[in-house]
Design an enzyme around this catalytic site. Structure first.
Site, PDB file in Angstrom:
ATOM      1  N   ARG A  87     -60.439 -79.183 -13.328  1.00  0.00           N
ATOM      2  CA  ARG A  87     -61.990 -79.291 -13.346  1.00  0.00           C
ATOM      3  C   ARG A  87     -62.750 -79.824 -12.276  1.00  0.00           C
ATOM      4  O   ARG A  87     -63.785 -79.546 -12.054  1.00  0.00           O
ATOM      5  CB  ARG A  87     -62.126 -80.493 -14.645  1.00  0.00           C
ATOM      6  CG  ARG A  87     -61.643 -80.023 -15.870  1.00  0.00           C
ATOM      7  CD  ARG A  87     -62.305 -78.762 -16.302  1.00  0.00           C
ATOM      8  NE  ARG A  87     -61.898 -78.360 -17.775  1.00  0.00           N
ATOM      9  CZ  ARG A  87     -61.296 -77.221 -17.623  1.00  0.00           C
ATOM     10  NH1 ARG A  87     -61.543 -76.435 -16.740  1.00  0.00           N
ATOM     11  NH2 ARG A  87     -60.636 -76.625 -18.805  1.00  0.00           N
ATOM     12  N   GLU A 143     -63.505 -76.683 -10.410  1.00  0.00           N
ATOM     13  CA  GLU A 143     -64.219 -76.024 -11.275  1.00  0.00           C
ATOM     14  C   GLU A 143     -65.623 -76.649 -10.825  1.00  0.00           C
ATOM     15  O   GLU A 143     -66.671 -75.716 -10.785  1.00  0.00           O
ATOM     16  CB  GLU A 143     -64.258 -76.091 -12.778  1.00  0.00           C
ATOM     17  CG  GLU A 143     -65.227 -75.303 -13.543  1.00  0.00           C
ATOM     18  CD  GLU A 143     -64.773 -75.550 -15.121  1.00  0.00           C
ATOM     19  OE1 GLU A 143     -65.341 -74.605 -15.833  1.00  0.00           O
ATOM     20  OE2 GLU A 143     -64.504 -76.544 -15.596  1.00  0.00           O
ATOM     21  N   SER A 195     -68.597 -86.952   5.519  1.00  0.00           N
ATOM     22  CA  SER A 195     -67.100 -87.352   6.035  1.00  0.00           C
ATOM     23  C   SER A 195     -66.330 -87.602   4.852  1.00  0.00           C
ATOM     24  O   SER A 195     -66.815 -88.275   3.875  1.00  0.00           O
ATOM     25  CB  SER A 195     -67.148 -88.595   6.805  1.00  0.00           C
ATOM     26  OG  SER A 195     -65.916 -89.048   7.469  1.00  0.00           O
TER      27      SER A 195
END
Length: 156
Positions: free
Chosen positions: A96, A99, A122
């Site tokens: 997820r 995604e 960073s």
């Protein structure tokens, strides 16, 4: 003196031992982080092989988990980072996030560059927080904060 790992196998093996001890002792990541004196996100990442722990937190965590002196030493080494093997992740939770970056990655890049200019966020000077909050529509929501220092590109 700091030492670096170049083969992730040792840290992966230690991470497995850490998780087994955590389960055996019925501890939460937060309880483990409390003895380390560091944040729960950093401590968890370190124990899963993604960061080195300073000596005092490494010893405190090892004592809590019942780990030996070799584990204390290994917890202090700089790891070979990256916990996701090549390809698309198959674990549903990790997928997820993958995604989310597939869908919103270019949006995040565009918004960061518009607000800050050319550079990066960073992952070294970085803080991570995860909170569970009530969803006004019922159930629960996850609030995940990624707080990284902006580092501008410097022409040379």
């Amino acid at each position: 003196m700091m030492h670096a790992q170049f083969d992730p196998t040792a840290r992966e093996t230690l991470a497995n031992a850490v998780v087994e001890a955590k389960i055996r002792k019925n501890l939460t990541w937060e309880e483990i982080a409390n003895v380390s004196g560091l944040s729960v996100a950093f401590t968890t990442a370190a124990l899963l092989g993604q960061h080195a722990l300073p000596e005092v937190p490494a010893r405190a965590v090892a004592e809590l988990l019942g780990l030996d002196e070799d584990a204390v030493m290994l917890l202090q080494t700089i790891p070979t980072r990256g916990s996701i093997p090549g390809g698309i992740p198959t674990d549903p939770t990790i997928y997820r996030f993958y995604e989310m970056l597939q869908v919103y990655g270019t949006t995040l890049k565009a918004l960061v560059h518009e607000q800050f200019g050319d550079g990066i966020i960073s992952a070294i000077n970085f803080k991570l927080d995860v909170k569970k909050v009530a969803d006004p529509e019922g159930g629960e929501r996850a609030v995940i904060t990624l707080d990284g220092k902006y580092l501008p590109t410097k022409p040379f």
